[in-house]
Design an enzyme around this catalytic site. Sequence first.
Site, PDB file in Angstrom:
ATOM      1  CB  SER A 152      -8.281   0.982   5.867  1.00 50.11           C
ATOM      2  OG  SER A 152      -8.648   2.288   5.763  1.00 50.11           O
ATOM      3  CB  SER A 164      -8.072   3.966   2.828  1.00 47.80           C
ATOM      4  OG  SER A 164      -7.317   3.117   3.806  1.00 47.80           O
ATOM      5  CE  LYS A 166      -3.996   1.900   2.475  1.00 47.86           C
ATOM      6  NZ  LYS A 166      -4.905   1.917   3.853  1.00 47.86           N
TER       7      LYS A 166
END
Length: 533
Positions: free
Chosen positions: A196, A172, A97
């Site tokens: 997330s 997210s 990420k």
Amino acid sequence: MTVSRTELVQLSAAAAAAKLAAGEVSSEELTRAHLEHIAATDGDAVDPADRSRGKTGLNAFLHVAEEEALATARGVDASRAAGDELHPLAGVPIAVKDNIVTRGMPTTAASRMLEGWLSPYDATVIAKVREARMPILGKTNLDEFAMGSSTEHSAFGVSRNPWDLDRIPGGSGGGSAAAVAAFQAPLALGSDTGGSIRQPASVTGSVGVHPTYGSVSRYGAIAMASSLDQIGPHARTVRDAALLHEVLGGHDPRDATSLKDPVGPYAAEAAAGAAEGGLRGLRVGVVQELLHAEGLQDGVSQRFRESLEALRAAGAEIVEVSLPHLKYSLGAYYLIMSSEVSSNLAKYDGVRFGARTLPEDGPVTIERVMAATRAAGFNPEAKRRIILGTYALSAGYYDQYYGAAQKVRTLVMRDFEQAFGQVDVLVSPTSPTTAFRAGEKVDDPLAMYLNDIATIPINLAGVPAISVPGGLAPENGLPVGIQFVAPVREDARLYRAAAGLEAALEAQWGGPLLGRLPATETLISARTEGAAK
């Protein structure tokens, strides 16, 4: 025997590791297969300013590190040929990420504020991944600074759900979840502040873990809300998540919140849970407040109840429990999170850190440079949270808002402690709905926030949780996630319970849920058709 690219990318991390150890495939072959699959399914544009990127693909990746990944893979192959002792996951590729700093690669947090920034150091989890010699495929898309539930708030384009390219992959960390679900990467790193990792896992049919707060180092994770943020694994199976968790865990003196606990036997617990009788005697608490949560989709409720029956059939004892203060957790979370966002993002001012935007006219003063920079550098959702947090922390309102929210947080923590006095783990739907269509909720932040109603309490309490596939909702054929929660520092229980349910459901389905997603053929054909229009 030649293994096709499709077969290689659809291997679980554990299966790929076994083939590497047996010499049936090389790390270079495995890594190259994933890189080729990314190229075929992710979108063409390489310029982040090109908004067309991802229109015909997933847009899961913001940066692909082909040269470094292949170099690492070749090194692993050479060491294996020389008979060197290697980590079990050596040579297995991974995605990261893009809010986890990675030396030599851009780390943007999907924001214009950090566009093009190259980190001079590695986050602790990246150092551990490099030590295990896992090729890093690249950096994945997210909502800007990890603020969102759909990955629609990225400055570099929307990521898409491999089950339906018109739908969101969660947020997210939608980029990491989409990459794993679409076979672009067998494993990925994510960060979880209010769900997330788990919510994207739920809506993409993959596995996502929020470890006990402090059990995985946050050093090198770009802070959103420091008391809530936690790095954890994305994977396609519970065992794969357990194997990656073992790589990531452990004390880090550079992280003031890091626990000194040893890394648990997560993979062994997963194996025990998946074995016959592995769930016998396990007390599973059904959270009543989440079973009747606002906006709970009928298909999600149906699959959840079927999962409870599968747990009961596997020998688990199902017990109803109540978390009476859970109804206040959403409001408390958004006050605490926004307050910490306001503090953590204050340094991005165009003077000390971050991109700089000069005012279009008038005098160039520090105040006007800061205003122009933050206006251009942050998207509306980031600005919304900064403003809310600044207000909550302002003189005269601190105790009324932030202080009160922290008191609610204590009550939620006590609710969990009392519940775990009755049961071994808790279970609930991970998300109240399946993946919604892109654009459907982007202009309605309150509706978007409700997607986190089941995941947010976990971050407030700092307890570990995992989301596993629970089947496809009958009304739209999209994945449903089931969430297990364990007491603080009892992450191993998660893997036993989750692996047991995974094994029971896959026996009913005749194979993994993602086996129903022909990602290679479907995504390539969809992308080709879209490009031709």
